[in-house]
Design a protein around this motif. Structure first.
Motif, PDB file in Angstrom:
ATOM      1  N   ARG A  25       0.812  -1.217   0.000  1.00  0.00           N
ATOM      2  CA  ARG A  25       0.000   0.000   0.000  1.00  0.00           C
ATOM      3  C   ARG A  25       0.846   1.268   0.000  1.00  0.00           C
ATOM      4  O   ARG A  25       0.385   2.322  -0.460  1.00  0.00           O
ATOM      5  CB  ARG A  25      -0.955   0.000   1.190  1.00  0.00           C
ATOM      6  N   ASP A  26       2.083   1.216   0.528  1.00  0.00           N
ATOM      7  CA  ASP A  26       2.935   2.402   0.568  1.00  0.00           C
ATOM      8  C   ASP A  26       3.920   2.457  -0.594  1.00  0.00           C
ATOM      9  O   ASP A  26       4.723   3.389  -0.687  1.00  0.00           O
ATOM     10  CB  ASP A  26       3.704   2.457   1.893  1.00  0.00           C
ATOM     11  N   GLU A  27       3.864   1.469  -1.479  1.00  0.00           N
ATOM     12  CA  GLU A  27       4.715   1.461  -2.661  1.00  0.00           C
ATOM     13  C   GLU A  27       4.024   2.222  -3.792  1.00  0.00           C
ATOM     14  O   GLU A  27       2.819   2.465  -3.747  1.00  0.00           O
ATOM     15  CB  GLU A  27       5.000   0.019  -3.091  1.00  0.00           C
ATOM     16  N   PRO A  28       4.786   2.604  -4.843  1.00  0.00           N
ATOM     17  CA  PRO A  28       4.141   3.238  -5.996  1.00  0.00           C
ATOM     18  C   PRO A  28       3.056   2.325  -6.568  1.00  0.00           C
ATOM     19  O   PRO A  28       3.245   1.119  -6.701  1.00  0.00           O
ATOM     20  CB  PRO A  28       5.300   3.421  -6.988  1.00  0.00           C
ATOM     21  N   SER A  29       1.927   2.902  -6.890  1.00  0.00           N
ATOM     22  CA  SER A  29       0.786   2.102  -7.325  1.00  0.00           C
ATOM     23  C   SER A  29       0.996   1.515  -8.725  1.00  0.00           C
ATOM     24  O   SER A  29       1.431   2.219  -9.634  1.00  0.00           O
ATOM     25  CB  SER A  29      -0.485   2.959  -7.339  1.00  0.00           C
ATOM     26  N   PRO A  30       0.684   0.234  -8.927  1.00  0.00           N
ATOM     27  CA  PRO A  30       0.691  -0.314 -10.281  1.00  0.00           C
ATOM     28  C   PRO A  30      -0.436   0.310 -11.089  1.00  0.00           C
ATOM     29  O   PRO A  30      -1.425   0.791 -10.535  1.00  0.00           O
ATOM     30  CB  PRO A  30       0.460  -1.816 -10.072  1.00  0.00           C
ATOM     31  N   VAL A  31      -0.279   0.294 -12.405  1.00  0.00           N
ATOM     32  CA  VAL A  31      -1.242   0.953 -13.291  1.00  0.00           C
ATOM     33  C   VAL A  31      -1.773  -0.046 -14.303  1.00  0.00           C
ATOM     34  O   VAL A  31      -1.011  -0.832 -14.876  1.00  0.00           O
ATOM     35  CB  VAL A  31      -0.592   2.144 -14.025  1.00  0.00           C
ATOM     36  N   LEU A  32      -3.070  -0.033 -14.507  1.00  0.00           N
ATOM     37  CA  LEU A  32      -3.688  -0.823 -15.566  1.00  0.00           C
ATOM     38  C   LEU A  32      -3.961   0.108 -16.735  1.00  0.00           C
ATOM     39  O   LEU A  32      -4.753   1.050 -16.619  1.00  0.00           O
ATOM     40  CB  LEU A  32      -5.002  -1.450 -15.081  1.00  0.00           C
ATOM     41  N   LYS A  33      -3.297  -0.136 -17.849  1.00  0.00           N
ATOM     42  CA  LYS A  33      -3.424   0.745 -19.007  1.00  0.00           C
ATOM     43  C   LYS A  33      -4.749   0.487 -19.708  1.00  0.00           C
ATOM     44  O   LYS A  33      -5.015  -0.603 -20.186  1.00  0.00           O
ATOM     45  CB  LYS A  33      -2.262   0.525 -19.973  1.00  0.00           C
ATOM     46  N   VAL A  34      -5.579   1.515 -19.760  1.00  0.00           N
ATOM     47  CA  VAL A  34      -6.894   1.414 -20.399  1.00  0.00           C
ATOM     48  C   VAL A  34      -7.010   2.526 -21.430  1.00  0.00           C
ATOM     49  O   VAL A  34      -6.810   3.701 -21.104  1.00  0.00           O
ATOM     50  CB  VAL A  34      -8.033   1.529 -19.373  1.00  0.00           C
ATOM     51  N   GLU A  35      -7.312   2.169 -22.674  1.00  0.00           N
ATOM     52  CA  GLU A  35      -7.499   3.149 -23.734  1.00  0.00           C
ATOM     53  C   GLU A  35      -8.930   3.060 -24.237  1.00  0.00           C
ATOM     54  O   GLU A  35      -9.406   1.987 -24.615  1.00  0.00           O
ATOM     55  CB  GLU A  35      -6.514   2.899 -24.880  1.00  0.00           C
ATOM     56  N   LEU A  36      -9.617   4.167 -24.238  1.00  0.00           N
ATOM     57  CA  LEU A  36     -11.011   4.201 -24.661  1.00  0.00           C
ATOM     58  C   LEU A  36     -11.104   4.490 -26.155  1.00  0.00           C
ATOM     59  O   LEU A  36     -10.443   5.398 -26.661  1.00  0.00           O
ATOM     60  CB  LEU A  36     -11.779   5.273 -23.889  1.00  0.00           C
ATOM     61  N   ALA A  37     -11.918   3.709 -26.846  1.00  0.00           N
ATOM     62  CA  ALA A  37     -12.168   3.932 -28.272  1.00  0.00           C
ATOM     63  C   ALA A  37     -13.265   4.981 -28.396  1.00  0.00           C
ATOM     64  O   ALA A  37     -14.446   4.670 -28.543  1.00  0.00           O
ATOM     65  CB  ALA A  37     -12.572   2.625 -28.949  1.00  0.00           C
ATOM     66  N   LEU A  38     -12.877   6.237 -28.337  1.00  0.00           N
ATOM     67  CA  LEU A  38     -13.848   7.320 -28.204  1.00  0.00           C
ATOM     68  C   LEU A  38     -14.837   7.386 -29.361  1.00  0.00           C
ATOM     69  O   LEU A  38     -16.027   7.626 -29.152  1.00  0.00           O
ATOM     70  CB  LEU A  38     -13.122   8.657 -28.066  1.00  0.00           C
ATOM     71  N   MET A  39     -14.374   7.209 -30.592  1.00  0.00           N
ATOM     72  CA  MET A  39     -15.282   7.336 -31.731  1.00  0.00           C
ATOM     73  C   MET A  39     -16.412   6.326 -31.667  1.00  0.00           C
ATOM     74  O   MET A  39     -17.551   6.629 -32.009  1.00  0.00           O
ATOM     75  CB  MET A  39     -14.512   7.211 -33.046  1.00  0.00           C
ATOM     76  N   ARG A  40     -16.109   5.120 -31.212  1.00  0.00           N
ATOM     77  CA  ARG A  40     -17.159   4.108 -31.113  1.00  0.00           C
ATOM     78  C   ARG A  40     -18.082   4.389 -29.927  1.00  0.00           C
ATOM     79  O   ARG A  40     -19.295   4.202 -30.008  1.00  0.00           O
ATOM     80  CB  ARG A  40     -16.537   2.718 -31.000  1.00  0.00           C
ATOM     81  N   LEU A  41     -17.519   4.836 -28.812  1.00  0.00           N
ATOM     82  CA  LEU A  41     -18.344   5.127 -27.649  1.00  0.00           C
ATOM     83  C   LEU A  41     -19.185   6.382 -27.841  1.00  0.00           C
ATOM     84  O   LEU A  41     -20.240   6.536 -27.219  1.00  0.00           O
ATOM     85  CB  LEU A  41     -17.446   5.288 -26.417  1.00  0.00           C
ATOM     86  N   LEU A  42     -18.726   7.292 -28.706  1.00  0.00           N
ATOM     87  CA  LEU A  42     -19.492   8.506 -28.997  1.00  0.00           C
ATOM     88  C   LEU A  42     -20.565   8.277 -30.054  1.00  0.00           C
ATOM     89  O   LEU A  42     -21.447   9.119 -30.238  1.00  0.00           O
ATOM     90  CB  LEU A  42     -18.543   9.614 -29.478  1.00  0.00           C
ATOM     91  N   ASP A  43     -20.496   7.142 -30.747  1.00  0.00           N
ATOM     92  CA  ASP A  43     -21.447   6.823 -31.808  1.00  0.00           C
ATOM     93  C   ASP A  43     -22.729   6.252 -31.177  1.00  0.00           C
ATOM     94  O   ASP A  43     -22.856   5.046 -30.975  1.00  0.00           O
ATOM     95  CB  ASP A  43     -20.820   5.815 -32.775  1.00  0.00           C
ATOM     96  N   THR A  44     -23.666   7.116 -30.854  1.00  0.00           N
ATOM     97  CA  THR A  44     -24.882   6.700 -30.152  1.00  0.00           C
ATOM     98  C   THR A  44     -25.669   5.659 -30.935  1.00  0.00           C
ATOM     99  O   THR A  44     -26.143   4.661 -30.372  1.00  0.00           O
ATOM    100  CB  THR A  44     -25.776   7.918 -29.871  1.00  0.00           C
ATOM    101  N   ARG A  45     -25.815   5.865 -32.230  1.00  0.00           N
ATOM    102  CA  ARG A  45     -26.591   4.912 -33.037  1.00  0.00           C
ATOM    103  C   ARG A  45     -25.894   3.569 -33.097  1.00  0.00           C
ATOM    104  O   ARG A  45     -26.543   2.514 -33.058  1.00  0.00           O
ATOM    105  CB  ARG A  45     -26.801   5.486 -34.443  1.00  0.00           C
ATOM    106  N   GLY A  46     -24.561   3.577 -33.195  1.00  0.00           N
ATOM    107  CA  GLY A  46     -23.821   2.319 -33.216  1.00  0.00           C
ATOM    108  C   GLY A  46     -23.953   1.572 -31.902  1.00  0.00           C
ATOM    109  O   GLY A  46     -24.121   0.339 -31.887  1.00  0.00           O
ATOM    110  N   CYS A  47     -23.880   2.291 -30.773  1.00  0.00           N
ATOM    111  CA  CYS A  47     -24.047   1.650 -29.466  1.00  0.00           C
ATOM    112  C   CYS A  47     -25.447   1.069 -29.316  1.00  0.00           C
ATOM    113  O   CYS A  47     -25.625  -0.051 -28.814  1.00  0.00           O
ATOM    114  CB  CYS A  47     -23.769   2.667 -28.354  1.00  0.00           C
ATOM    115  N   ASP A  48     -26.451   1.832 -29.754  1.00  0.00           N
ATOM    116  CA  ASP A  48     -27.832   1.354 -29.659  1.00  0.00           C
ATOM    117  C   ASP A  48     -28.052   0.117 -30.533  1.00  0.00           C
ATOM    118  O   ASP A  48     -28.768  -0.814 -30.141  1.00  0.00           O
ATOM    119  CB  ASP A  48     -28.804   2.459 -30.069  1.00  0.00           C
TER     120      ASP A  48
END
Length: 218
Positions: A25-48
């Motif tokens: 808990r007192d060590e530097p925190s590990p990181v999980l790299k997450v990249e969001l595909a914004l164009m697909r998530l912003l495409d409301t009709r595609g998500c629907d």
């Protein structure tokens, strides 16, 4: 009656994962790299459209705690599955809200039974059994910085996170499974689906300060 101090008792009853969290808990925190595909998530009709196809082609999602003991109760059917990490933090929402206050991250999306081949892994139950070696492994790898970018290494790290859920949905028509899986991966871009996510546009690094004196204003 013999009394045991609460501090000693609580420490002895902690599971291995919690003890590791306390250890680092007192060590530097590990990181999980997450990249969001914004164009697909912003495409409301595609998500629907994807949500509607999942409602029509797949049965409702079943959610289980991702532990080895569920391997004998999962559906013996083809379909889609996801490993979902749900950290313990929750927001306290207004009593009239129907939305959950927790946050979650889809770590991996997969499919079972898109073809009649591979008899040992063509069901949601069979596919889950293949991941129990990662679920049962030591979670200490989460804190290792030199994790190789290989499928086994990434899965070992992601599937060590707690609390972890296994989501699965039966898809009766096998011919529809592969396309649904591909669309989910491209939409969610899970960190453990290596080389399967959408093409993301890389941005060139921009220096924080310019050393070009001509750009300075007097």
């Amino acid at each position: 009656m013999v009394e045991i101090s609460s501090s000693s008792s609580s420490l002895n009853t902690r599971d291995p994962f919690e003890r590791l969290v306390l250890r680092y808990r007192d060590e530097p925190s590990p990181v999980l790299k997450v990249e969001l595909a914004l164009m697909r998530l912003l495409d409301t009709r595609g998500c629907d459209a994807l949500a509607q196809d999942l409602r029509e082609m797949a049965k409702p999602w079943e959610v289980y705690t991702a532990v080895s003991s569920i391997k004998d109760i999962l559906p013996e059917d083809p379909g889609l599955y996801m490993f979902v990490w749900r950290p313990p933090f929750e927001f306290d929402l207004d009593s009239g809200s129907s939305r959950p206050g927790s946050i979650s991250q889809v770590l991996y999306v997969g499919q079972a039974g898109a073809t009649a081949q591979n008899p040992s892994g063509n069901t949601l139950r069979g596919r889950f059994r293949e991941y129990t070696r990662y679920l049962d492994a030591s979670p200490e790898g989460i804190w290792q910085d030199d994790v190789a970018a290989r499928r086994a290494s990434v899965l070992s790290r992601c599937l060590s996170l707690r609390p972890l859920e296994y989501w699965c949905a039966v898809v009766p028509n096998r011919t529809q499974i592969a396309l649904l899986e591909d669309r989910l991966i491209k939409l969610l871009n899970p960190p453990a689906n290596l080389n399967r996510g959408p093409r993301l546009r890389a941005q060139p690094p921009v220096p924080a300060f310019s050393r070009n004196t001509s750009d300075r204003r007097s």
